[in-house]
Design a protein around this motif. Structure first.
Motif, PDB file in Angstrom:
ATOM      1  N   ARG A 395      -1.135  89.003  47.960  1.00  0.00           N
ATOM      2  CA  ARG A 395      -2.313  88.286  47.449  1.00  0.00           C
ATOM      3  C   ARG A 395      -3.552  88.626  48.277  1.00  0.00           C
ATOM      4  N   ALA A 415      -2.851  83.678  40.628  1.00  0.00           N
ATOM      5  CA  ALA A 415      -2.834  84.003  42.054  1.00  0.00           C
ATOM      6  C   ALA A 415      -1.464  83.748  42.673  1.00  0.00           C
ATOM      7  N   ILE A 417       2.075  84.869  43.288  1.00  0.00           N
ATOM      8  CA  ILE A 417       2.765  86.152  43.218  1.00  0.00           C
ATOM      9  C   ILE A 417       4.222  85.939  42.806  1.00  0.00           C
ATOM     10  N   ALA A 480      -2.599  92.592  39.805  1.00  0.00           N
ATOM     11  CA  ALA A 480      -3.641  91.754  40.403  1.00  0.00           C
ATOM     12  C   ALA A 480      -4.826  92.509  40.996  1.00  0.00           C
ATOM     13  N   ASN A 559       0.290  79.243  45.987  1.00  0.00           N
ATOM     14  CA  ASN A 559      -0.775  79.463  45.009  1.00  0.00           C
ATOM     15  C   ASN A 559      -2.084  79.591  45.786  1.00  0.00           C
ATOM     16  N   ALA A 566      -6.488  83.175  50.851  1.00  0.00           N
ATOM     17  CA  ALA A 566      -5.579  84.308  51.017  1.00  0.00           C
ATOM     18  C   ALA A 566      -5.778  85.069  52.323  1.00  0.00           C
TER      19      ALA A 566
END
Length: 725
Positions: A395, A415, A417, A480, A559, A566
């Motif tokens: 992420r 978001a 994964i 992503a 999340n 992140a």
């Protein structure tokens, strides 16, 4: 130029458009020009002494250390080849932590003292250069006054000649490092991670009986989404010009609701651009394969064939530069921002990942009966374990202020994964969780019901576009990454977490074999253990559903909604140990990436906030005031003439106008309120103060767009930018 005038000029340009003559002739087919400007292995074989050629190819194909004695011979041949193609200069091309491409050009000519000059290019010049390193992002690795940095020739990525109407340049892909050898770029860690992953993959292959396996590398196939807008509109939008996205713009009456643009007929002007770019890409050896309309109006996609990860990353950067250049020739601007238009489908850059070698091909091919393919199952299990254990790092590898606009919407994966395996593989791993896998779901047959059509085979599992990390037949697709970022970042992370997972598996199996345990039994036990401990990351359902975040939390899946959620994943103790162990980053380099991430986040939003203030103050507010004045004068004139006047338009504009003034004052105050104490403070201020203030200004401005007379509105509208091509 007024909005109406720009629109009319753009329409005239579209109507008068004649594509440049770029079609291939009988004497110049795509196959004949492919790679013609690349110093490829074929060119080297023709131009280098046999021993020199073998030495270079040993480095490229087998990872042998480059023999410095060959550099002079290669440099001489490279110079002669490039000058025959019209090159007068050479450039060491590198990829600093801006995410863009950088280059320093030097002439081949050296004065000899008698008024003449000779063309020189020595081996030491090929191998190493010295650009100024002080003005590139470094995240605290260097002080501002420490200017020295080095570029180093990456022999595994071929040099090429870049054409320009005024002269050609020999371009040499290089790494970019500090005096102490610390990475100041994206290529150095990519090469390091590639090496680490390959080393442990080869250990596993030896366990499966491959005595001397060829060098294992990762492969990458990045799909590039992008928008095209008429250049008249682009230049009239300071927000697009300076930030890459529109900070204002009301939703058009028609958007993408009808799904009529996706895979539709490509407009002639766009097709001309595509053909022009592909011709240039082919000459540079970039294997462009697929082109089509994407979901949103004005949005398109190109997908190349798979290449070694390092070369794919270089080619991806070169592709983006080429697109920008060629679009201008066709009177358009190419936009790579992840979300150039609010409320309209955004753009990603799906990174298709696999690993393999030239003996076995891809190691992620399941075959017809994956339950019997133990080697595939081991490598697939390594992916499952790596993604589950290091989801936060994956992420973080795609975290940016621009990608935050896209992730989690109904156009990009959430978001959270997770991995999609498809029905067939999910069933196999469910069996493995209980013991040996004994069957695999077969491929089906599609009966369409038309006698003239053949029966079509179907895959044993569907695709899942809502999954961040999806198995798609012979590879995993990381969906992503943002359209604007380099693929090196995600590839570094994937390679490194795979190195750790493959190392874990190889160590476990080696120990079991050394203890006398049957190999097949050891593999079975290991697969069962991995899917039991890490199966929570496998999710074949709808990642867009409201139920998935709740389910993900129960499974223990994080999340990390925003970049600031992140980025801390980069500097956790496990992350620091991981990258240090596999010699991809040391602790200082990891902390520098974290600091740069914060700086880039704050800088991006800061530029957007200042642009919002400037555009709203100098363009939108005056336009609304003029319209208000016109309406007021009209109302006053009608009343003076004894005619009943409709004051509704005056009242309609007054409310949003007052709201705009108030929100502008709040935005100005937010801009003046930055703490400046640390990169984290600035980033948090950008998220917590600037973004909400900008959103409030936009709401008021977009409301005015629906009220103010069209001939007074100063900015090209969404309706114009998305549909006039």
């Amino acid at each position: 130029m007024s909005g109406n005038a720009m629109r009319l000029q753009a329409i005239r340009d579209v109507e008068a458009y004649v594509p440049p003559a770029v079609s291939f002739t009988d004497a110049e087919t795509p196959g004949q020009i492919f790679g013609e400007n690349v110093f490829s292995s074929v060119v080297m074989q023709k131009r280098l002494p046999k021993l020199v050629y073998k030495s270079v190819m040993a480095t490229i194909e087998h990872g042998a250390m480059l023999d410095p004695l060959v550099a002079d011979a290669v440099a001489s041949a490279m110079k002669d080849w490039a000058m025959e193609k019209g090159a007068s200069h050479y450039a060491h091309v590198f990829y600093p932590l801006t995410g863009l491409t950088a280059e320093k050009h030097d002439s081949f000519l050296e004065p000899v003292g008698d008024g003449t000059a000779l063309a020189e290019f020595a081996g030491k010049t090929l191998v190493q250069g010295e650009p100024d390193a002080s003005s590139f992002p470094n995240g605290g690795l260097r002080n501002t006054f420490e200017a020295r940095g080095y570029t180093g020739w990456d022999v595994t990525s071929p040099a090429y000649v870049l054409e320009n109407p005024n002269g050609n340049t020999l371009c040499i892909p290089t790494v970019f490092v500090s005096m102490t050898g610390e990475a100041l770029d994206h290529k150095t860690p990519l090469l390091r991670s590639q090496q680490a992953m390959g080393e442990h993959a080869e250990r596993i292959l030896r366990l499966f009986g491959h005595v001397k396996p060829a060098k294992v590398v990762s492969f990458c196939g990045p799909e590039q989404e992008y928008f095209l807008v008429d250049r008249h509109f682009f230049l009239a939008r300071p927000d697009l010009l300076n930030s890459g996205r529109t900070l204002f713009g009301a939703k058009p009456p028609k958007g993408q609701e009808f799904d009529d643009h996706y895979f539709g007929a490509i407009p002639e002007r766009v097709l001309g651009f595509m053909m022009d770019t592909e011709r240039e890409l082919f000459k540079l050896g970039i294997p462009a394969k697929t082109r089509h309309n994407e979901v949103a109006p004005g949005q398109f996609e190109i997908a190349p064939m798979f290449e070694r990860g390092n070369i794919a990353a270089d080619h991806q950067q070169l592709l983006m530069t080429t697109f920008k250049t060629i679009a201008k020739k066709h009177g358009m601007e190419c936009l790579f921002h992840e979300k150039p238009f609010q409320g309209v489908n955004g753009s990603g850059k799906h990174v298709n990942f696999s690993l393999g070698n030239n003996q076995l091909g891809s190691l992620l091919v399941p075959g017809d009966n994956p339950h019997d393919n133990a080697q595939f199952l081991v490598f697939c299990a390594a992916v499952i374990r790596a993604v589950h254990k290091y989801a936060g790092l994956l992420r973080a590898s795609v975290a940016s202020a621009t990608n935050d606009h896209r992730l989690g919407a109904n156009e990009a994966p959430p978001a959270i994964i997770s991995i999609f395996l498809g029905d067939q593989l999910a069933d196999v791993f469910e069996q493995l969780a209980e013991g040996p896998a004994t069957s695999s779901k077969d491929k089906g047959t599609m009966v369409i019901g038309v006698d003239t059509l053949p029966q079509l085979p179907t895959d044993p599992g569907d695709r899942n576009r809502t999954s961040p990390f999806a198995f798609t037949g012979n590879r995993f697709e990381f969906r992503a990454p943002g359209s604007m970022q380099t693929v090196s970042g995600p590839m570094v992370t994937i390679n490194t977490i795979m190195a750790e997972s493959l190392d874990y598996i190889a160590t476990d199996l080696e120990a079991a074999v050394a203890a006398g345990t049957d190999f097949d039994t050891s593999v079975q036990a290991l697969l069962t253990q991995i899917i039991t401990e890490h199966g929570a990351v496998v999710f074949n359902g709808d990642g867009y559903s409201d139920a998935w975040p709740i389910e993900a939390e129960k499974r223990g899946l994080a999340n990390l909604r925003t970049t600031l959620d992140a980025l801390p994943e980069l500097i956790t103790e496990p992350a620091l140990e991981l990258f240090e162990k596999y010699r991809v980053f040391n602790h200082r380099e990891m902390h520098s990436r974290y600091e740069i991430g914060l700086e880039q986040y704050a800088l991006t939003i800061g530029v957007e906030a200042r642009l919002s203030l400037e555009i709203a103050t100098t363009q939108i507010l005056p336009a609304a005031v003029r319209y208000q004045t016109e309406v007021a004068v009209n109302v006053g004139a009608l009343k003076a003439a004894g005619v009943e006047a409709d004051t509704a338009p005056l009242l309609a504009v007054s409310g949003p106008l007052s709201e705009l003034r108030a929100t502008l004052a709040a935005l100005k105050a937010a801009l003046e309120g930055g703490s400046g104490h640390s990169a984290l403070d600035e980033a948090e201020h950008a998220r917590d103060a600037l973004l909400p203030a900008m959103a409030a200004v936009r709401t008021a401005a977009d409301a005015l767009e629906g009220i103010v007379a069209d001939d007074l509105w100063p900015l090209p509208t969404y309706q114009e930018m998305l549909f006039i091509l």
